[in-house]
Design a protein around this motif. Structure first.
Motif, PDB file in Angstrom:
ATOM      1  N   THR A   1       0.556  -4.679  -4.706  1.00 12.78           N
ATOM      2  CA  THR A   1       0.793  -3.389  -4.038  1.00 12.78           C
ATOM      3  C   THR A   1      -0.483  -2.605  -3.809  1.00 12.78           C
ATOM      4  O   THR A   1      -0.457  -1.563  -3.162  1.00 12.78           O
ATOM      5  CB  THR A   1       1.763  -2.533  -4.868  1.00 12.78           C
ATOM      6  N   GLY A   2      -1.599  -3.075  -4.370  1.00 15.87           N
ATOM      7  CA  GLY A   2      -2.853  -2.343  -4.269  1.00 15.87           C
ATOM      8  C   GLY A   2      -3.115  -1.412  -5.432  1.00 15.87           C
ATOM      9  O   GLY A   2      -4.071  -0.643  -5.406  1.00 15.87           O
ATOM     10  N   LYS A   3      -2.301  -1.506  -6.488  1.00 16.84           N
ATOM     11  CA  LYS A   3      -2.515  -0.676  -7.670  1.00 16.84           C
ATOM     12  C   LYS A   3      -3.705  -1.202  -8.459  1.00 16.84           C
ATOM     13  O   LYS A   3      -3.786  -2.385  -8.775  1.00 16.84           O
ATOM     14  CB  LYS A   3      -1.267  -0.679  -8.552  1.00 16.84           C
ATOM     15  N   ILE A   4      -4.640  -0.302  -8.785  1.00 14.70           N
ATOM     16  CA  ILE A   4      -5.827  -0.685  -9.552  1.00 14.70           C
ATOM     17  C   ILE A   4      -5.426  -0.833 -11.012  1.00 14.70           C
ATOM     18  O   ILE A   4      -4.901   0.093 -11.633  1.00 14.70           O
ATOM     19  CB  ILE A   4      -6.947   0.351  -9.383  1.00 14.70           C
ATOM     20  N   LEU A   5      -5.687  -2.010 -11.568  1.00 15.77           N
ATOM     21  CA  LEU A   5      -5.132  -2.388 -12.862  1.00 15.77           C
ATOM     22  C   LEU A   5      -6.061  -2.163 -14.040  1.00 15.77           C
ATOM     23  O   LEU A   5      -5.611  -2.137 -15.191  1.00 15.77           O
ATOM     24  CB  LEU A   5      -4.743  -3.866 -12.836  1.00 15.77           C
TER      25      LEU A   5
ATOM     26  N   GLN B   1      -4.359   4.139  -9.689  1.00 14.38           N
ATOM     27  CA  GLN B   1      -4.187   4.557  -8.299  1.00 14.38           C
ATOM     28  C   GLN B   1      -3.823   3.352  -7.428  1.00 14.38           C
ATOM     29  O   GLN B   1      -4.215   2.222  -7.711  1.00 14.38           O
ATOM     30  CB  GLN B   1      -5.462   5.211  -7.764  1.00 14.38           C
ATOM     31  N   THR B   2      -3.077   3.612  -6.375  1.00 12.09           N
ATOM     32  CA  THR B   2      -2.741   2.576  -5.395  1.00 12.09           C
ATOM     33  C   THR B   2      -3.557   2.812  -4.137  1.00 12.09           C
ATOM     34  O   THR B   2      -3.567   3.924  -3.599  1.00 12.09           O
ATOM     35  CB  THR B   2      -1.249   2.594  -5.061  1.00 12.09           C
ATOM     36  N   ILE B   3      -4.259   1.807  -3.706  1.00 21.65           N
ATOM     37  CA  ILE B   3      -5.134   1.955  -2.546  1.00 21.65           C
ATOM     38  C   ILE B   3      -4.534   1.238  -1.340  1.00 21.65           C
ATOM     39  O   ILE B   3      -3.956   0.161  -1.453  1.00 21.65           O
ATOM     40  CB  ILE B   3      -6.559   1.438  -2.847  1.00 21.65           C
TER      41      ILE B   3
ATOM     42  N   ASN C   1     -11.661  -8.416  13.844  1.00 19.42           N
ATOM     43  CA  ASN C   1     -10.206  -8.537  13.869  1.00 19.42           C
ATOM     44  C   ASN C   1      -9.571  -7.503  12.933  1.00 19.42           C
ATOM     45  O   ASN C   1     -10.029  -7.338  11.802  1.00 19.42           O
ATOM     46  CB  ASN C   1      -9.780  -9.940  13.426  1.00 19.42           C
ATOM     47  N   PRO C   2      -8.517  -6.805  13.372  1.00 19.87           N
ATOM     48  CA  PRO C   2      -7.873  -5.813  12.514  1.00 19.87           C
ATOM     49  C   PRO C   2      -7.224  -6.467  11.297  1.00 19.87           C
ATOM     50  O   PRO C   2      -6.687  -7.576  11.385  1.00 19.87           O
ATOM     51  CB  PRO C   2      -6.835  -5.164  13.430  1.00 19.87           C
ATOM     52  N   VAL C   3      -7.276  -5.782  10.164  1.00 15.78           N
ATOM     53  CA  VAL C   3      -6.689  -6.293   8.933  1.00 15.78           C
ATOM     54  C   VAL C   3      -6.285  -5.108   8.070  1.00 15.78           C
ATOM     55  O   VAL C   3      -6.931  -4.055   8.102  1.00 15.78           O
ATOM     56  CB  VAL C   3      -7.690  -7.211   8.186  1.00 15.78           C
ATOM     57  N   SER C   4      -5.208  -5.270   7.320  1.00 17.33           N
ATOM     58  CA  SER C   4      -4.732  -4.195   6.444  1.00 17.33           C
ATOM     59  C   SER C   4      -4.787  -4.648   4.989  1.00 17.33           C
ATOM     60  O   SER C   4      -4.762  -5.843   4.685  1.00 17.33           O
ATOM     61  CB  SER C   4      -3.291  -3.809   6.785  1.00 17.33           C
ATOM     62  N   SER C   5      -4.859  -3.665   4.097  1.00 17.13           N
ATOM     63  CA  SER C   5      -4.857  -3.979   2.672  1.00 17.13           C
ATOM     64  C   SER C   5      -3.557  -4.660   2.281  1.00 17.13           C
ATOM     65  O   SER C   5      -3.547  -5.558   1.421  1.00 17.13           O
ATOM     66  CB  SER C   5      -5.054  -2.706   1.857  1.00 17.13           C
TER      67      SER C   5
END
Length: 461
Positions: free
Chosen positions: A342-346, A231-233, A243-247
């Motif tokens: 990309t945030g894909k769980i490996l 899955q990609t998170i 402070n705002p932050v993104s994955s």
């Protein structure tokens, strides 16, 4: 508790002694591993119970208590015996060495149930005195382990360890066999410090539980965390300073990022922070790093920052936010996930403060990322899985074992699972295959020096 079960104690006890459920609970009944009673007839168990003398076989009711993560619904009498002087407690979790071996610990506390629940409530609320915490920690032993495995006992030794143990087969279902496992030497060491009444209580439980457990309903364990792989998170949140932050911002900084989910009230989480700080510094040299998700960061940001400072943590820590849907599958902490840019769980999550597993996981994933080269890198064994037509098979869970331990990895798009290891003698097993393929059950020998082992899967299933 010996090293072989350290990770289970750390991750599966759901805030008990050395492990933490994801969220705090005011009382044992409110934990997120609370079993669900279900009415299931037990007159026709999955496997015919082994014959035992009638007078020694406890009678089971028709009420079963469900532990889906462990693949078993157990009779109510085995879940909460009402004739005990002490307290029986179940905990469960998949083993990090092998996602297809599941252990439910049947823990015994040499304390009356009401007293235990009162002390446990204080423990959850962080109001327990040092004396009561020490009393609770010193009062528990393991009556036995209910183990589910799609392998043989010999193959499970990587989890069970080298100390003498005894097993009783309880049943089988969906390709899994279920055993009751005990460690006589551990039992004797524990019982030596108990009053005679508790010793008798413990022995009675240990003698009666297998017969009761044979009346369980068995099925394939369902660990929601394992479904995260692939899955990609994505999420947006704030750091501990608001402070705002993104994955996207966090993951772009590393080839592979380890996400450590923790809380300020979780003892095992806090105990590994110093080692995580050192791990992050080492992995930065390899283009990787860590981030933290603080599950109670909204209300405990200052305490979290203080803990980070004390342990020399320099990597970003953020607050758990509502759009982190993947956190629904994180039922115990600490839990660590590994993702790409990309945030894909490996890989399968590592549940528990299993600090000696993190760096090998990084190494294995990095080797897999570089496995497109014609030859395996130095210090890397590659298991290449193909079908009968020579096409790569993605999503095969492969186990790579030395004489002392085992690791598991999942094949990538190229059909490759890579393991960083020195030259030596290693065996390889196929743990799980995608739909449409047959699991062969063969034990393969890896090359004596780092290189490739190719396995061909047959269609079917």
């Amino acid at each position: 508790m010996k090293k072989r079960f350290l990770v289970v104690i750390l991750c599966a006890m759901a805030m008990l002694i050395a492990g933490c459920a994801k969220t705090e609970a005011p009382a044992p009944a409110a934990q997120n591993n609370t079993p669900t009673p279900v009415e299931v007839p037990v007159e026709a168990p999955v496997e015919t119970p082994v014959e035992t003398p009638a007078e020694a076989t406890p009678v089971a009711s028709t009420e079963l208590v469900s532990y889906e993560d462990s693949g078993v619904d157990i009779p109510a009498e085995a879940n909460d015996p009402d004739t005990m002087g002490g307290t029986l407690w179940q905990s469960y979790g998949s083993c990090n060495h092998d996602p297809n071996i599941y252990l439910m610990e049947l823990l015994y506390f040499a304390m009356p149930k009401e007293e235990f629940e009162d002390v446990f409530r204080q423990y959850n609320n962080d109001t327990i005195s040092e004396a009561d915490e020490e009393r609770m920690m010193s009062s528990y032993g393991v009556v036995g382990y209910l183990m589910a495995c799609d392998c043989t006992i010999e193959e499970a030794r990587v989890v069970l360890g080298d100390d003498p143990f005894e097993t009783e087969e309880l049943g089988a279902a969906d390709g899994y066999t279920f055993w009751f496992v005990t460690y006589p030497e551990d039992d004797e060491a524990y019982l030596a410090g108990l009053d005679a009444a508790y010793v008798e209580d413990f022995r009675k439980l240990q003698a009666e539980l297998p017969a009761l457990l044979r009346n369980s309903r068995f099925y394939e364990p369902d660990d929601p965390a394992l479904a995260l792989v692939g899955q990609t998170i994505r999420f947006e949140t704030t750091d501990l300073d608001g402070n705002p932050v993104s994955s996207e911002e966090l993951f772009a900084q590393n080839e592979i990022t380890m996400i450590n989910c923790w809380a300020t009230w979780c003892g095992p989480c806090k105990s590994e922070l110093g080692e995580l700080a050192e791990l992050h510094n080492r992995m930065q040299a390899r283009g990787c790093g860590l981030i933290g998700i603080v599950t109670d960061g909204g209300e405990a940001a200052e305490e979290a920052k203080s803990l980070m400072n004390e342990n020399g943590i320099t990597y970003r820590n953020v607050v758990e936010s509502d759009d982190m849907s993947f956190m629904d599958a994180v039922t115990a902490i600490p839990t660590s996930l590994f993702v790409d840019k990309t945030g894909k769980i490996l890989a399968n999550p590592i549940v528990g403060a299993y600090t000696d597993a993190y760096e090998p996981m990084f190494a294995s994933l990095l080797a897999g990322d570089e496995s497109g080269s014609p030859d395996a890198a130095a210090g890397v064994y590659r298991v290449i899985v193909k079908d009968a037509d020579g096409k790569a098979v993605k999503g095969v869970e492969v186990q790579f074992c030395s004489d002392t331990d085992c690791r598991a990895a999942t094949t990538d798009e190229a059909g490759i699972a890579a393991f960083e290891a020195a030259d030596g003698a290693y065996t390889v097993h196929i743990l799980k295959v995608p739909d449409g393929y047959l699991k062969d059950g063969v034990e393969y020998q890896a090359p004596e020096t780092c290189g490739d082992l190719t396995i061909t899967l047959q269609s079917g299933g």
